[in-house]
Design an enzyme around this catalytic site. Structure first.
Site, PDB file in Angstrom:
ATOM      1  N   ARG A 186     -15.303  -5.140   1.701  1.00  0.00           N
ATOM      2  CA  ARG A 186     -14.472  -4.893   2.931  1.00  0.00           C
ATOM      3  C   ARG A 186     -13.599  -3.642   2.771  1.00  0.00           C
ATOM      4  O   ARG A 186     -13.167  -3.393   1.632  1.00  0.00           O
ATOM      5  CB  ARG A 186     -13.569  -6.234   3.252  1.00  0.00           C
ATOM      6  CG  ARG A 186     -12.403  -5.842   4.283  1.00  0.00           C
ATOM      7  CD  ARG A 186     -11.145  -5.108   3.694  1.00  0.00           C
ATOM      8  NE  ARG A 186     -10.213  -5.085   5.001  1.00  0.00           N
ATOM      9  CZ  ARG A 186      -9.079  -4.508   4.650  1.00  0.00           C
ATOM     10  NH1 ARG A 186      -8.773  -3.593   3.834  1.00  0.00           N
ATOM     11  NH2 ARG A 186      -8.321  -4.519   5.783  1.00  0.00           N
ATOM     12  N   VAL A 187     -13.636  -2.613   3.977  1.00  0.00           N
ATOM     13  CA  VAL A 187     -12.961  -1.546   3.857  1.00  0.00           C
ATOM     14  C   VAL A 187     -11.901  -1.443   4.860  1.00  0.00           C
ATOM     15  O   VAL A 187     -12.426  -1.939   5.913  1.00  0.00           O
ATOM     16  CB  VAL A 187     -14.051  -0.193   3.912  1.00  0.00           C
ATOM     17  CG1 VAL A 187     -13.141   0.775   4.145  1.00  0.00           C
ATOM     18  CG2 VAL A 187     -14.915  -0.197   2.684  1.00  0.00           C
ATOM     19  N   GLY A 188     -10.782  -1.066   4.730  1.00  0.00           N
ATOM     20  CA  GLY A 188      -9.890  -1.219   5.924  1.00  0.00           C
ATOM     21  C   GLY A 188      -9.648   0.282   6.342  1.00  0.00           C
ATOM     22  O   GLY A 188     -10.462   1.026   6.358  1.00  0.00           O
ATOM     23  N   ASP A 189      -8.629   0.675   6.947  1.00  0.00           N
ATOM     24  CA  ASP A 189      -8.102   1.792   7.470  1.00  0.00           C
ATOM     25  C   ASP A 189      -7.672   3.110   6.522  1.00  0.00           C
ATOM     26  O   ASP A 189      -7.973   4.158   6.941  1.00  0.00           O
ATOM     27  CB  ASP A 189      -6.955   1.861   8.357  1.00  0.00           C
ATOM     28  CG  ASP A 189      -5.860   1.285   7.885  1.00  0.00           C
ATOM     29  OD1 ASP A 189      -5.777   0.362   7.148  1.00  0.00           O
ATOM     30  OD2 ASP A 189      -4.775   2.153   7.498  1.00  0.00           O
TER      31      ASP A 189
ATOM     32  N   THR B 265      -0.226   2.075   7.644  1.00  0.00           N
ATOM     33  CA  THR B 265      -0.302   1.022   6.681  1.00  0.00           C
ATOM     34  C   THR B 265      -0.163  -0.278   7.554  1.00  0.00           C
ATOM     35  O   THR B 265       0.360  -0.401   8.520  1.00  0.00           O
ATOM     36  CB  THR B 265       0.830   1.040   5.445  1.00  0.00           C
ATOM     37  OG1 THR B 265       0.685  -0.166   4.942  1.00  0.00           O
ATOM     38  CG2 THR B 265       2.277   1.221   6.150  1.00  0.00           C
ATOM     39  N   GLY B 266      -0.764  -1.499   6.702  1.00  0.00           N
ATOM     40  CA  GLY B 266      -0.571  -2.580   7.273  1.00  0.00           C
ATOM     41  C   GLY B 266      -2.120  -3.190   7.581  1.00  0.00           C
ATOM     42  O   GLY B 266      -2.841  -2.656   6.766  1.00  0.00           O
TER      43      GLY B 266
ATOM     44  N   THR C 159       0.985  -1.328   0.114  1.00  0.00           N
ATOM     45  CA  THR C 159      -0.037   0.128   0.172  1.00  0.00           C
ATOM     46  C   THR C 159       0.920   1.364   0.079  1.00  0.00           C
ATOM     47  O   THR C 159       2.056   1.118   0.318  1.00  0.00           O
ATOM     48  CB  THR C 159      -0.591   0.031   1.344  1.00  0.00           C
ATOM     49  OG1 THR C 159      -2.161  -0.883   1.346  1.00  0.00           O
ATOM     50  CG2 THR C 159      -1.284   1.234   1.591  1.00  0.00           C
TER      51      THR C 159
ATOM     52  N   GLY D 165      -5.466  -3.451   8.132  1.00  0.00           N
ATOM     53  CA  GLY D 165      -6.388  -2.226   8.768  1.00  0.00           C
ATOM     54  C   GLY D 165      -7.280  -2.514   9.804  1.00  0.00           C
ATOM     55  O   GLY D 165      -7.540  -1.600  10.432  1.00  0.00           O
TER      56      GLY D 165
HETATM   57  N1  ASP Z   1      -4.071  -0.978   5.602  1.00  0.00           N
HETATM   58  C1  ASP Z   1      -4.500  -1.273   4.165  1.00  0.00           C
HETATM   59  C2  ASP Z   1      -5.809  -2.097   4.719  1.00  0.00           C
HETATM   60  O1  ASP Z   1      -5.921  -2.653   5.390  1.00  0.00           O
HETATM   61  C3  ASP Z   1      -3.520  -2.363   3.575  1.00  0.00           C
HETATM   62  C4  ASP Z   1      -2.082  -1.895   3.861  1.00  0.00           C
HETATM   63  O2  ASP Z   1      -1.599  -0.995   4.165  1.00  0.00           O
HETATM   64  O3  ASP Z   1      -1.349  -2.965   3.313  1.00  0.00           O
HETATM   65  O4  ASP Z   1      -6.771  -2.032   3.445  1.00  0.00           O
END
Ligand code: ASP
Length: 309
Positions: A193-196, A216-217, A165, A219
């Site tokens: 699905r929605v992340g952070d 990042t990471g 990301t 979510g």
């Molecule tokens: N944070 C993003 C999500 O969860 C993914 C990522 O940062 O790798 O959608």
């Protein structure tokens, strides 16, 4: 004291496959260089953050725009968010199919609507009505993403803790800050699905006093801690300890989510910077004023004293 402009880039927390490491490093360094040149020419934080993120959305190495990962159904659904410090306005979109330049649309949401987050078909209609957005499967699909999806579906590869990301935080010469991020989300995510990444406070935040942060990471781990806002608030209490605080928060966030990849980048109006992650890798790039651009694939090999600018 007037601070020199700052740009910090991340290319995602997780594990970067050996064959992609060189490209990831080149990508984040190029984005930092682009941002630095724009800042030196007097560009504003929003323009710079968008330009840097656009560069990475177009780079198939990263999980954003072109190269975004696929959902469980084999679709591409992207999320992006942006926030400026001046008036704490933000714009974001989530769950939009086959869009190559989501950060452009997120910016337009911020600048041209009274809303902060548009999703799915509504976001797509908005983009089209604005004459914005490169839509189409051919705009986003890469052989790499399809192959990863195929292997994950077949149970031949792990789906967690992959890195790619993208995000940027910027402090411009006038003292304005901006945080921006763009993602395809996580591989094999459930449709919808929605992340952070498009969520204010969790994935990104910008505030005139606190600074700008982009996460990042995984979510779900980041959302549980409202990490971008939490990091800025905690660092505000001890800016000289920005790096240590950011590392502690990434560690805590990861630990309570089974060791999930978690990372963040942060810049404050006083010039303090943090780049932290709890994951094998997180590609990053940094330029302060006219200093040399520095970049890495992680922070483990070289512990940086980034606090204080
Ligand atoms: N944070 C993003 C999500 O969860 C993914 C990522 O940062 O790798 O959608």
């Amino acid at each position: 004291m007037k601070q020199p402009p700052i740009i910090v880039i991340h290319g995602g927390a997780g594990t970067i496959a050996p064959d992609l490491r060189e490209a990831a490093l080149a990508g984040v360094a190029a984005a930092a260089r682009r941002g630095q040149a724009m800042l030196a020419a007097g560009a504003g934080a929003v323009d710079v953050a968008v330009a840097a993120v656009r560069l990475l959305e177009d780079d198939p190495t990263f999980n954003a725009g072109r190269g975004a990962c696929l959902t469980a159904d084999g679709e591409v659904e992207v999320d992006a968010g942006i926030m400026r410090s001046r008036d704490r306005r933000s714009g974001a979109l989530a769950g939009v199919r086959n869009l190559r330049d989501p950060i452009n649309v997120a910016r337009r949401v911020m600048e041209a609507t009274r809303h902060s987050l548009l999703v799915g078909e509504g976001a797509e209609s908005f983009a089209r009505a604005q004459g914005l957005g490169a839509f189409g499967r051919h705009e986003v699909e890469t052989a790499k993403a399809v192959e990863r999806w195929r292997r994950a579906k077949a149970g031949e590869a792990a789906i967690d803790n992959r890195a790619d990301t993208v995000g940027a935080v910027v402090l411009d010469a006038a003292g304005e800050l901006c945080a921006a991020g763009s993602t395809g989300g996580v591989l094999l995510k459930l449709p919808g699905r929605v992340g952070d990444t498009p969520l204010v406070g969790a994935g990104f935040y910008a505030d005139p006093e606190l600074g700008a942060c982009c996460c990042t990471g995984v979510g779900e781990a980041i959302m549980a801690r409202v990490l971008a806002f939490t990091a800025l608030r905690e660092v505000a209490a001890a800016p000289a300890d920005a790096q240590a605080i950011a590392e502690r928060l990434c560690d805590a966030c990861s630990a309570e989510h089974g060791g999930a990849a978690v990372g963040l980048i942060l810049a404050r109006p006083d010039g303090a910077v943090a780049i932290a992650h709890r994951s094998q890798h997180m590609s990053w790039g940094l330029a302060i004023g006219e200093g040399a651009v520095v970049a890495g694939l992680d922070l483990a090999a070289r512990r940086l004293d980034l606090a204080g600018g």
